[in-house]
Write a protein that holds these residues in place. Structure first.
Motif, PDB file in Angstrom:
ATOM      1  N   GLN A  35       0.826  -1.209   0.000  1.00 55.32           N
ATOM      2  CA  GLN A  35       0.000   0.000   0.000  1.00 55.32           C
ATOM      3  C   GLN A  35       0.862   1.260   0.000  1.00 55.32           C
ATOM      4  O   GLN A  35       0.664   2.162  -0.821  1.00 55.32           O
ATOM      5  CB  GLN A  35      -0.918   0.003   1.215  1.00 55.32           C
ATOM      6  CG  GLN A  35      -1.792   1.245   1.323  1.00 55.32           C
ATOM      7  CD  GLN A  35      -2.670   1.228   2.578  1.00 55.32           C
ATOM      8  OE1 GLN A  35      -2.473   0.436   3.484  1.00 55.32           O
ATOM      9  NE2 GLN A  35      -3.641   2.104   2.612  1.00 55.32           N
ATOM     10  N   THR A  49       2.918   1.804  -3.205  1.00 54.28           N
ATOM     11  CA  THR A  49       2.070   2.237  -4.313  1.00 54.28           C
ATOM     12  C   THR A  49       1.794   3.728  -4.215  1.00 54.28           C
ATOM     13  O   THR A  49       1.875   4.462  -5.204  1.00 54.28           O
ATOM     14  CB  THR A  49       0.750   1.456  -4.324  1.00 54.28           C
ATOM     15  OG1 THR A  49       1.023   0.059  -4.518  1.00 54.28           O
ATOM     16  CG2 THR A  49      -0.159   1.944  -5.444  1.00 54.28           C
ATOM     17  N   ALA A 108      -3.060  -2.515  -4.248  1.00 53.84           N
ATOM     18  CA  ALA A 108      -2.323  -1.562  -5.075  1.00 53.84           C
ATOM     19  C   ALA A 108      -3.276  -0.672  -5.864  1.00 53.84           C
ATOM     20  O   ALA A 108      -3.046   0.534  -6.009  1.00 53.84           O
ATOM     21  CB  ALA A 108      -1.382  -2.304  -6.019  1.00 53.84           C
ATOM     22  N   ARG A 109      -4.352  -1.246  -6.371  1.00 53.73           N
ATOM     23  CA  ARG A 109      -5.311  -0.467  -7.150  1.00 53.73           C
ATOM     24  C   ARG A 109      -5.954   0.624  -6.300  1.00 53.73           C
ATOM     25  O   ARG A 109      -6.058   1.775  -6.715  1.00 53.73           O
ATOM     26  CB  ARG A 109      -6.394  -1.382  -7.720  1.00 53.73           C
ATOM     27  CG  ARG A 109      -7.364  -0.691  -8.682  1.00 53.73           C
ATOM     28  CD  ARG A 109      -8.424  -1.680  -9.171  1.00 53.73           C
ATOM     29  NE  ARG A 109      -9.194  -1.137 -10.280  1.00 53.73           N
ATOM     30  CZ  ARG A 109     -10.235  -0.323 -10.150  1.00 53.73           C
ATOM     31  NH1 ARG A 109     -10.625   0.045  -8.938  1.00 53.73           N
ATOM     32  NH2 ARG A 109     -10.881   0.126 -11.212  1.00 53.73           N
ATOM     33  N   ALA A 149      -3.397   3.313  -5.447  1.00 52.42           N
ATOM     34  CA  ALA A 149      -3.102   4.165  -6.601  1.00 52.42           C
ATOM     35  C   ALA A 149      -4.221   5.171  -6.829  1.00 52.42           C
ATOM     36  O   ALA A 149      -3.969   6.322  -7.202  1.00 52.42           O
ATOM     37  CB  ALA A 149      -2.896   3.301  -7.845  1.00 52.42           C
ATOM     38  N   ARG A 193      -2.820   8.398  -8.997  1.00 50.18           N
ATOM     39  CA  ARG A 193      -1.766   7.990  -9.909  1.00 50.18           C
ATOM     40  C   ARG A 193      -2.320   7.726 -11.303  1.00 50.18           C
ATOM     41  O   ARG A 193      -3.375   7.103 -11.454  1.00 50.18           O
ATOM     42  CB  ARG A 193      -1.065   6.728  -9.387  1.00 50.18           C
ATOM     43  CG  ARG A 193      -0.194   6.962  -8.179  1.00 50.18           C
ATOM     44  CD  ARG A 193       0.636   5.737  -7.857  1.00 50.18           C
ATOM     45  NE  ARG A 193       1.410   5.276  -9.006  1.00 50.18           N
ATOM     46  CZ  ARG A 193       2.252   4.263  -8.967  1.00 50.18           C
ATOM     47  NH1 ARG A 193       2.435   3.603  -7.826  1.00 50.18           N
ATOM     48  NH2 ARG A 193       2.915   3.892 -10.048  1.00 50.18           N
ATOM     49  N   LEU A 232      -0.991   2.471 -12.851  1.00 53.50           N
ATOM     50  CA  LEU A 232      -1.119   1.469 -11.797  1.00 53.50           C
ATOM     51  C   LEU A 232       0.120   0.578 -11.774  1.00 53.50           C
ATOM     52  O   LEU A 232       0.612   0.175 -12.831  1.00 53.50           O
ATOM     53  CB  LEU A 232      -2.339   0.573 -12.041  1.00 53.50           C
ATOM     54  CG  LEU A 232      -3.724   1.142 -11.776  1.00 53.50           C
ATOM     55  CD1 LEU A 232      -4.782   0.085 -12.108  1.00 53.50           C
ATOM     56  CD2 LEU A 232      -3.867   1.566 -10.326  1.00 53.50           C
ATOM     57  N   PRO A 233       0.626   0.249 -10.597  1.00 49.52           N
ATOM     58  CA  PRO A 233       1.725  -0.712 -10.544  1.00 49.52           C
ATOM     59  C   PRO A 233       1.219  -2.118 -10.880  1.00 49.52           C
ATOM     60  O   PRO A 233       0.076  -2.462 -10.584  1.00 49.52           O
ATOM     61  CB  PRO A 233       2.196  -0.636  -9.088  1.00 49.52           C
ATOM     62  CG  PRO A 233       0.984  -0.180  -8.331  1.00 49.52           C
ATOM     63  CD  PRO A 233       0.242   0.733  -9.260  1.00 49.52           C
TER      64      PRO A 233
END
Length: 256
Positions: free
Chosen positions: A97, A100, A135-136, A139, A144, A147-148
């Motif tokens: 988290q 990201t 991560a979503r 982000a 962001r 997205l990673p």
């Protein structure tokens, strides 16, 4: 700052057209965040497209947004990857988290020798999906444009193989070299990196589990070309080591 939302499909919308949020994203927008008609928002696809728009209709099942402007933001010229060892509790998830939010480009789970948590069978797929979801959401919270990617878990041998094409930095409290002393070849976040011997080389940060990286793993990685580095004189938890290292790398690469 306007609320930001994500769609899973590529965004081809242009100014004057509309974008629709459906499913969980519509519920989050209208039911949780309480967006209303006339409110300014931003929408992205996690792959560089950035839309500014105004909500024209809001319902928990469907939110319609009129596009005001469109931009396509480039990805960083040099990717930074977090290789995070599986850890007990939610400490690995906290690292995912935070990293990201701080701009990590890719995340790779690593089942290290001393990892208490183990992913196998259905649990492996669930673990990757869980990290992807974390991560979503992080982000989206951080607004962001990219997205990673959460990649498949790697073994120590697979991790060592990355050393041939990437600058691999292994966080190790006993290392003699400080991360801040490593020349990563700085530059700008927009892709004009310059200076140093490693210009153009992607960077990978390796974080071990709570019990630390086993000596044989550290030896194997360093023999393959990785560099063991430390962060100051204290020992950080696996949940905070990655974010702290990423902050240093962001400065070195000119992202911050």
């Amino acid at each position: 700052m306007a609320l930001h939302f994500l769609v899973d499909a590529p965004l081809g919308a242009t100014p004057g057209s509309t974008v629709e949020l459906t499913g969980a994203e519509a519920h989050h927008a209208a039911g949780v965040r309480r967006v209303r008609a006339g409110e300014a928002v931003t929408v992205g696809d996690g792959a560089g497209v950035w839309l500014e728009g105004v909500v024209v209709a809001a319902d928990p099942k469907l939110v319609r947004i009129e596009v005001v402007s469109r931009a396509e933001r480039p990805a960083p010229a040099r990717r930074v990857t977090l290789v995070q060892a599986l850890a007990k509790g939610d400490r690995d998830e906290l690292a995912v988290q935070a990293c990201t939010e701080l701009g990590i480009d890719a995340i790779v789970p690593w089942q290290a020798a001393r990892s208490v948590s183990r992913w196998s069978g259905p649990k492996l797929e669930r673990g990757v999906q869980r990290w992807t979801t974390i991560a979503r959401e992080a982000a989206k919270q951080a607004h962001r444009a990219w997205l990673p990617v959460v990649e498949a878990p790697v073994t120590t041998n697979e991790l060592a193989a990355r050393c041939s094409s990437e600058r691999v930095l292994v966080l190790e409290p006993t290392a003699s070299e400080r991360l801040s002393d490593v020349d990563l070849g700085g530059g700008s976040a927009g892709g004009d990196d310059s200076g140093g011997n490693d210009t153009g080389v992607d960077v990978t940060i390796v974080v071990g589990p709570e019990g630390g990286i086993a000596p044989e793993e550290l030896d194997a990685l360093c023999a393959a070309g990785a560099i063991a580095v430390r962060l100051g004189d204290t020992v950080l938890r696996t949940s905070t080591a990655g974010p702290a290292a990423l902050g240093v790398v962001n400065v070195a690469l000119g992202r911050w």
